[in-house]
Design a protein around this motif. Structure first.
Motif, PDB file in Angstrom:
ATOM      1  N   MET A   3      26.758 -70.069 -55.537  1.00  0.00           N
ATOM      2  CA  MET A   3      26.269 -69.960 -54.157  1.00  0.00           C
ATOM      3  C   MET A   3      27.038 -70.907 -53.231  1.00  0.00           C
ATOM      4  O   MET A   3      27.331 -70.570 -52.097  1.00  0.00           O
ATOM      5  CB  MET A   3      24.771 -70.255 -54.105  1.00  0.00           C
ATOM      6  CG  MET A   3      23.937 -69.142 -54.710  1.00  0.00           C
ATOM      7  SD  MET A   3      22.173 -69.453 -54.616  1.00  0.00           S
ATOM      8  CE  MET A   3      21.883 -69.304 -52.880  1.00  0.00           C
ATOM      9  N   ALA A   4      27.390 -72.082 -53.758  1.00  0.00           N
ATOM     10  CA  ALA A   4      28.158 -73.042 -52.951  1.00  0.00           C
ATOM     11  C   ALA A   4      29.543 -72.491 -52.642  1.00  0.00           C
ATOM     12  O   ALA A   4      30.041 -72.637 -51.518  1.00  0.00           O
ATOM     13  CB  ALA A   4      28.256 -74.383 -53.671  1.00  0.00           C
ATOM     14  N   ASP A   6      30.322 -69.330 -52.488  1.00  0.00           N
ATOM     15  CA  ASP A   6      30.117 -68.229 -51.547  1.00  0.00           C
ATOM     16  C   ASP A   6      29.940 -68.770 -50.127  1.00  0.00           C
ATOM     17  O   ASP A   6      30.514 -68.243 -49.178  1.00  0.00           O
ATOM     18  CB  ASP A   6      28.892 -67.402 -51.961  1.00  0.00           C
ATOM     19  CG  ASP A   6      28.645 -66.242 -51.028  1.00  0.00           C
ATOM     20  OD1 ASP A   6      29.580 -65.434 -50.813  1.00  0.00           O
ATOM     21  OD2 ASP A   6      27.511 -66.130 -50.500  1.00  0.00           O
ATOM     22  N   ARG A   7      29.164 -69.836 -49.988  1.00  0.00           N
ATOM     23  CA  ARG A   7      28.949 -70.441 -48.668  1.00  0.00           C
ATOM     24  C   ARG A   7      30.265 -70.972 -48.107  1.00  0.00           C
ATOM     25  O   ARG A   7      30.571 -70.785 -46.930  1.00  0.00           O
ATOM     26  CB  ARG A   7      27.921 -71.567 -48.761  1.00  0.00           C
ATOM     27  CG  ARG A   7      27.635 -72.230 -47.425  1.00  0.00           C
ATOM     28  CD  ARG A   7      26.520 -73.284 -47.549  1.00  0.00           C
ATOM     29  NE  ARG A   7      26.202 -73.854 -46.260  1.00  0.00           N
ATOM     30  CZ  ARG A   7      26.869 -74.873 -45.706  1.00  0.00           C
ATOM     31  NH1 ARG A   7      27.879 -75.429 -46.341  1.00  0.00           N
ATOM     32  NH2 ARG A   7      26.512 -75.335 -44.515  1.00  0.00           N
ATOM     33  N   GLN A   8      31.048 -71.644 -48.942  1.00  0.00           N
ATOM     34  CA  GLN A   8      32.340 -72.176 -48.497  1.00  0.00           C
ATOM     35  C   GLN A   8      33.262 -71.049 -48.024  1.00  0.00           C
ATOM     36  O   GLN A   8      33.948 -71.187 -47.015  1.00  0.00           O
ATOM     37  CB  GLN A   8      33.019 -72.962 -49.626  1.00  0.00           C
ATOM     38  CG  GLN A   8      32.319 -74.255 -49.990  1.00  0.00           C
ATOM     39  CD  GLN A   8      32.395 -75.277 -48.876  1.00  0.00           C
ATOM     40  OE1 GLN A   8      33.436 -75.483 -48.281  1.00  0.00           O
ATOM     41  NE2 GLN A   8      31.279 -75.916 -48.587  1.00  0.00           N
ATOM     42  N   ARG A  10      32.331 -68.103 -46.872  1.00  0.00           N
ATOM     43  CA  ARG A  10      31.799 -67.575 -45.615  1.00  0.00           C
ATOM     44  C   ARG A  10      32.154 -68.486 -44.446  1.00  0.00           C
ATOM     45  O   ARG A  10      32.522 -68.022 -43.368  1.00  0.00           O
ATOM     46  CB  ARG A  10      30.278 -67.399 -45.723  1.00  0.00           C
ATOM     47  CG  ARG A  10      29.889 -66.267 -46.657  1.00  0.00           C
ATOM     48  CD  ARG A  10      28.402 -66.229 -46.950  1.00  0.00           C
ATOM     49  NE  ARG A  10      27.627 -66.121 -45.726  1.00  0.00           N
ATOM     50  CZ  ARG A  10      26.389 -66.588 -45.584  1.00  0.00           C
ATOM     51  NH1 ARG A  10      25.788 -67.208 -46.575  1.00  0.00           N
ATOM     52  NH2 ARG A  10      25.747 -66.438 -44.438  1.00  0.00           N
ATOM     53  N   ILE A  11      32.055 -69.798 -44.661  1.00  0.00           N
ATOM     54  CA  ILE A  11      32.424 -70.758 -43.614  1.00  0.00           C
ATOM     55  C   ILE A  11      33.919 -70.647 -43.308  1.00  0.00           C
ATOM     56  O   ILE A  11      34.318 -70.632 -42.142  1.00  0.00           O
ATOM     57  CB  ILE A  11      32.051 -72.202 -44.013  1.00  0.00           C
ATOM     58  CG1 ILE A  11      30.525 -72.354 -44.078  1.00  0.00           C
ATOM     59  CG2 ILE A  11      32.649 -73.210 -43.033  1.00  0.00           C
ATOM     60  CD1 ILE A  11      30.056 -73.665 -44.691  1.00  0.00           C
ATOM     61  N   ALA A  37      30.162 -73.664 -39.946  1.00  0.00           N
ATOM     62  CA  ALA A  37      29.075 -74.074 -40.838  1.00  0.00           C
ATOM     63  C   ALA A  37      27.729 -73.945 -40.133  1.00  0.00           C
ATOM     64  O   ALA A  37      26.750 -73.466 -40.723  1.00  0.00           O
ATOM     65  CB  ALA A  37      29.296 -75.506 -41.313  1.00  0.00           C
ATOM     66  N   ILE A  40      26.824 -70.222 -39.958  1.00  0.00           N
ATOM     67  CA  ILE A  40      26.391 -69.709 -41.265  1.00  0.00           C
ATOM     68  C   ILE A  40      24.988 -70.214 -41.592  1.00  0.00           C
ATOM     69  O   ILE A  40      24.130 -69.452 -42.041  1.00  0.00           O
ATOM     70  CB  ILE A  40      27.392 -70.110 -42.375  1.00  0.00           C
ATOM     71  CG1 ILE A  40      28.758 -69.478 -42.124  1.00  0.00           C
ATOM     72  CG2 ILE A  40      26.856 -69.767 -43.757  1.00  0.00           C
ATOM     73  CD1 ILE A  40      28.796 -67.974 -42.062  1.00  0.00           C
ATOM     74  N   ASP A  41      24.729 -71.497 -41.348  1.00  0.00           N
ATOM     75  CA  ASP A  41      23.402 -72.062 -41.609  1.00  0.00           C
ATOM     76  C   ASP A  41      22.344 -71.381 -40.749  1.00  0.00           C
ATOM     77  O   ASP A  41      21.253 -71.072 -41.215  1.00  0.00           O
ATOM     78  CB  ASP A  41      23.390 -73.570 -41.367  1.00  0.00           C
ATOM     79  CG  ASP A  41      24.201 -74.325 -42.413  1.00  0.00           C
ATOM     80  OD1 ASP A  41      24.489 -73.754 -43.492  1.00  0.00           O
ATOM     81  OD2 ASP A  41      24.550 -75.491 -42.145  1.00  0.00           O
ATOM     82  N   ASP A  44      21.731 -67.901 -42.112  1.00  0.00           N
ATOM     83  CA  ASP A  44      20.933 -67.975 -43.336  1.00  0.00           C
ATOM     84  C   ASP A  44      19.471 -68.268 -43.021  1.00  0.00           C
ATOM     85  O   ASP A  44      18.567 -67.719 -43.650  1.00  0.00           O
ATOM     86  CB  ASP A  44      21.487 -69.030 -44.285  1.00  0.00           C
ATOM     87  CG  ASP A  44      22.801 -68.602 -44.927  1.00  0.00           C
ATOM     88  OD1 ASP A  44      23.174 -67.412 -44.820  1.00  0.00           O
ATOM     89  OD2 ASP A  44      23.469 -69.479 -45.525  1.00  0.00           O
ATOM     90  N   ALA A  50      26.033 -62.229 -42.904  1.00  0.00           N
ATOM     91  CA  ALA A  50      27.311 -62.639 -42.322  1.00  0.00           C
ATOM     92  C   ALA A  50      28.144 -61.424 -41.953  1.00  0.00           C
ATOM     93  O   ALA A  50      28.930 -61.461 -41.035  1.00  0.00           O
ATOM     94  CB  ALA A  50      28.074 -63.518 -43.301  1.00  0.00           C
TER      95      ALA A  50
END
Length: 85
Positions: A3-4, A6-8, A10-11, A37, A40-41, A44, A50
């Motif tokens: 998940m981390a 994936d978040r990176q 997306r950012i 960031a 994205i936050d 979420d 996204a």
């Protein structure tokens, strides 16, 4: 992919979009990253995805507009006024 990760990713993608939208300026990568960031936050937190659906996919379930000829046939015609003599 975690998940981390994936978040990176997306950012990273969002920061790239911001950079391109601003005309690809040099030296603003940190601001773009922090803005991405935050975006994205926020997405979420509100449950937004996204990825946005394409216009074609979004309109695929809509019925096609009625042809002009059919619309014109449904409209009642207005009576013409007689010319004054």
């Amino acid at each position: 992919m975690t998940m981390a990760d994936d978040r990176q990713e997306r950012i990273r993608n969002r920061a790239h979009q911001i950079w391109q939208a601003e005309g690809q300026p040099a030296g603003h990568h940190e601001r773009h990253w922090h803005q991405a960031a935050a975006d994205i936050d926020r997405d979420d937190a509100t449950g937004k995805s996204a990825k946005k659906p394409s216009k074609k996919a979004a309109g695929a379930d809509k019925a096609k507009a009625e042809p002009k000829e059919a619309k014109a046939a449904k409209k009642p015609s207005k009576p013409k006024k007689a010319a004054a003599k």
